[in-house]
Design a protein around this motif. Structure first.
Motif, PDB file in Angstrom:
ATOM      1  N   UNK A   1      -4.146   2.227  18.919  1.00 29.56           N
ATOM      2  CA  UNK A   1      -2.989   0.963  19.848  1.00 29.56           C
ATOM      3  C   UNK A   1      -2.955   2.247  20.904  1.00 29.56           C
ATOM      4  N   UNK A   2      -3.447   3.617  20.952  1.00 29.88           N
ATOM      5  CA  UNK A   2      -3.736   4.174  21.861  1.00 29.88           C
ATOM      6  C   UNK A   2      -4.250   3.451  23.814  1.00 29.88           C
ATOM      7  N   UNK A   3      -2.889   3.863  24.452  1.00 26.64           N
ATOM      8  CA  UNK A   3      -2.842   2.990  25.751  1.00 26.64           C
ATOM      9  C   UNK A   3      -3.670   4.390  26.782  1.00 26.64           C
ATOM     10  N   UNK A   4      -4.040   5.476  26.504  1.00 26.52           N
ATOM     11  CA  UNK A   4      -4.246   6.348  27.898  1.00 26.52           C
ATOM     12  C   UNK A   4      -6.113   6.000  27.369  1.00 26.52           C
ATOM     13  N   UNK A   5      -6.898   6.254  28.247  1.00 25.33           N
ATOM     14  CA  UNK A   5      -7.739   6.503  28.514  1.00 25.33           C
ATOM     15  C   UNK A   5      -8.841   7.379  27.575  1.00 25.33           C
ATOM     16  N   UNK A   6      -9.837   6.967  26.853  1.00 28.34           N
ATOM     17  CA  UNK A   6     -10.836   8.271  25.931  1.00 28.34           C
ATOM     18  C   UNK A   6     -11.804   8.715  26.619  1.00 28.34           C
ATOM     19  N   UNK A   7     -11.772  10.233  26.215  1.00 28.48           N
ATOM     20  CA  UNK A   7     -12.752  10.792  26.415  1.00 28.48           C
ATOM     21  C   UNK A   7     -13.312  11.251  25.361  1.00 28.48           C
ATOM     22  N   UNK A   8     -13.645  11.765  24.973  1.00 29.57           N
ATOM     23  CA  UNK A   8     -14.307  11.881  23.387  1.00 29.57           C
ATOM     24  C   UNK A   8     -13.255  11.555  22.091  1.00 29.57           C
ATOM     25  N   UNK A   9     -14.421  11.845  21.166  1.00 29.17           N
ATOM     26  CA  UNK A   9     -13.839  12.128  20.528  1.00 29.17           C
ATOM     27  C   UNK A   9     -14.472  12.580  18.808  1.00 29.17           C
ATOM     28  N   UNK A  10     -13.910  12.665  17.848  1.00 28.24           N
ATOM     29  CA  UNK A  10     -13.971  13.762  16.573  1.00 28.24           C
ATOM     30  C   UNK A  10     -13.801  13.161  15.547  1.00 28.24           C
ATOM     31  N   UNK A  11     -14.956  13.746  14.603  1.00 29.44           N
ATOM     32  CA  UNK A  11     -14.233  13.197  13.059  1.00 29.44           C
ATOM     33  C   UNK A  11     -14.832  14.478  12.588  1.00 29.44           C
ATOM     34  N   UNK A  12     -13.114  14.756  12.027  1.00 34.02           N
ATOM     35  CA  UNK A  12     -12.879  16.442  12.251  1.00 34.02           C
ATOM     36  C   UNK A  12     -13.603  16.704   9.993  1.00 34.02           C
ATOM     37  N   UNK A  13     -13.898  17.719   9.840  1.00 30.84           N
ATOM     38  CA  UNK A  13     -13.985  17.592   8.159  1.00 30.84           C
ATOM     39  C   UNK A  13     -12.784  17.902   7.092  1.00 30.84           C
ATOM     40  N   UNK A  14     -11.497  17.592   7.947  1.00 31.32           N
ATOM     41  CA  UNK A  14     -10.174  17.663   7.280  1.00 31.32           C
ATOM     42  C   UNK A  14     -10.481  16.255   6.922  1.00 31.32           C
ATOM     43  N   UNK A  15     -10.959  14.959   7.406  1.00 38.64           N
ATOM     44  CA  UNK A  15     -11.259  13.623   7.429  1.00 38.64           C
ATOM     45  C   UNK A  15     -10.015  13.393   7.842  1.00 38.64           C
ATOM     46  N   UNK A  16      -9.911  14.039   9.421  1.00 39.30           N
ATOM     47  CA  UNK A  16      -8.728  13.145  10.743  1.00 39.30           C
ATOM     48  C   UNK A  16      -9.933  12.953  11.554  1.00 39.30           C
ATOM     49  N   UNK A  17      -9.233  11.123  12.597  1.00 44.12           N
ATOM     50  CA  UNK A  17     -10.213  11.192  12.953  1.00 44.12           C
ATOM     51  C   UNK A  17      -9.860  11.266  14.302  1.00 44.12           C
ATOM     52  N   UNK A  18      -9.874  11.864  15.929  1.00 46.11           N
ATOM     53  CA  UNK A  18      -9.108  11.740  16.405  1.00 46.11           C
ATOM     54  C   UNK A  18     -10.204  11.409  18.073  1.00 46.11           C
ATOM     55  N   UNK A  19      -8.603  11.227  18.817  1.00 44.39           N
ATOM     56  CA  UNK A  19      -8.942  10.888  19.970  1.00 44.39           C
ATOM     57  C   UNK A  19      -8.752  11.961  20.830  1.00 44.39           C
ATOM     58  N   UNK A  20      -9.492  12.129  21.904  1.00 50.89           N
ATOM     59  CA  UNK A  20      -9.291  13.364  23.198  1.00 50.89           C
ATOM     60  C   UNK A  20      -9.508  12.825  24.650  1.00 50.89           C
ATOM     61  N   UNK A  21      -8.377  12.755  25.186  1.00 49.81           N
ATOM     62  CA  UNK A  21      -8.197  12.551  26.843  1.00 49.81           C
ATOM     63  C   UNK A  21      -9.300  13.514  27.306  1.00 49.81           C
ATOM     64  N   UNK A  22      -8.707  13.421  28.233  1.00 52.89           N
ATOM     65  CA  UNK A  22     -10.173  14.054  29.456  1.00 52.89           C
ATOM     66  C   UNK A  22      -9.446  16.074  29.706  1.00 52.89           C
ATOM     67  N   UNK A  23      -8.548  16.008  29.323  1.00 47.44           N
ATOM     68  CA  UNK A  23      -7.924  17.669  29.348  1.00 47.44           C
ATOM     69  C   UNK A  23      -7.898  17.590  27.404  1.00 47.44           C
TER      70      UNK A  23
END
Length: 287
Positions: A110-132
């Motif tokens: 449901x993110x409205x902010x533009x995604x720059x990168x993503x990561x599947x972490x070893x914690x089991x957390x899938x994360x989206x990041x912005x350009x910063x």
């Protein structure tokens, strides 16, 4: 002896298969997954995977434990939508959206902010990041059936059981971290619930605001208030942390359990805690 050797080779093969997939600590724009091509993005160690997982005659987008024998789904996107065909794609688009492309484009988050990168972490957390490189979305904040080590079930959020182990659609039972500090379980199907309809409760009503459910890396499950004070241990834990991980899951039968997974060649899964030993208790509350 031959049987032990066969078990070792089998478990090693399963773990190696997961680890042999490409690992993605940094998923860039334009990356994509397909059920019959590259189906998942793995965490750096290969322990967790984000991507396509077979359901019925189609596929769903999920996060699951991939680096163990007993692969376990821990999060599902759009879980009540029907499975998609093998022609579907999961894409981190060049314009910064994470979508599932099938008969139509479905947003995974449901993110409205533009995604720059993503990561599947070893914690089991899938994360989206912005350009910063700031987190703009993470699966840990949108749990479905499971709480992982280091994850919190925040006040006002809940877990829903799945229909079955193979069908991850919302099932009949809910574990709710209420805003009044009480953690309760109740049936949800065709049922108007109240506090009195709960078949399990932490009995911490009024013990604090913004209480959260927490799971430590030794299997300890407990409630913290907004000041970080422990208001109740649900399970003490103090289990082995070497080559072992833990997760808490509300199962299709309405009981939540803490599971341990061995990361060695044995690959054993064990239940170390049940919210109830009476499997009839949840069912007796259903209409």
């Amino acid at each position: 002896m031959a049987a032990i050797l066969l078990l070792f080779l089998l478990s090693t093969s399963i773990i190696s298969t997961a680890v042999a997939q490409p690992k993605h600590s940094n998923i860039s724009l334009g990356s994509s997954l397909t059920p019959t091509g590259q189906p998942v993005w793995l965490s750096p160690s290969g322990l967790y995977a984000f991507g396509f997982y077979q359901q019925d005659k189609g596929y769903a987008v999920r996060i699951f434990l991939a680096g163990v024998q007993q692969k376990t789904v821990v999060w599902t996107a759009s879980r009540d939508d029907p499975p998609v065909p093998s022609s579907a794609k999961n894409i981190l688009t060049t314009d910064g959206r994470l979508i599932l492309r099938s008969t139509r484009d479905i947003s995974i988050t449901d993110s409205t902010e533009k995604v720059a990168t993503a990561s599947m972490l070893d914690s089991g957390n899938f994360v989206l990041y912005n350009s910063d490189q700031e987190k703009i979305w993470e699966s840990f904040k949108y749990p479905t059936t499971t709480v992982l080590q280091g994850q919190k079930l925040l006040a006002g959020t809940e877990l829903y059981s799945s229909v079955s182990d193979t069908d991850q659609s919302k099932g009949f039972f809910c574990l709710n971290m209420q805003t009044n500090g009480n953690l309760i379980q109740y049936p949800v199907a065709n049922y108007t619930w109240t506090e009195w309809s709960a078949y399990w409760a932490s009995n911490t009503f009024g013990k604090g605001d913004n209480v959260s459910l927490n799971l430590d890396n030794d299997g300890r499950l407990y409630l913290l208030n907004s000041a970080g004070v422990n208001i109740k241990d649900i399970f003490i834990g103090e289990y082995d942390t070497k080559e072992t991980i833990y997760l808490m899951k509300i199962d299709p039968d309405g009981i939540f359990r803490i599971y341990s997974y061995k990361l060695n060649q044995d690959g054993n899964r064990s239940v170390i805690y049940n919210s109830s030993s009476d499997r009839c208790a949840p069912r007796s509350m259903r209409p």
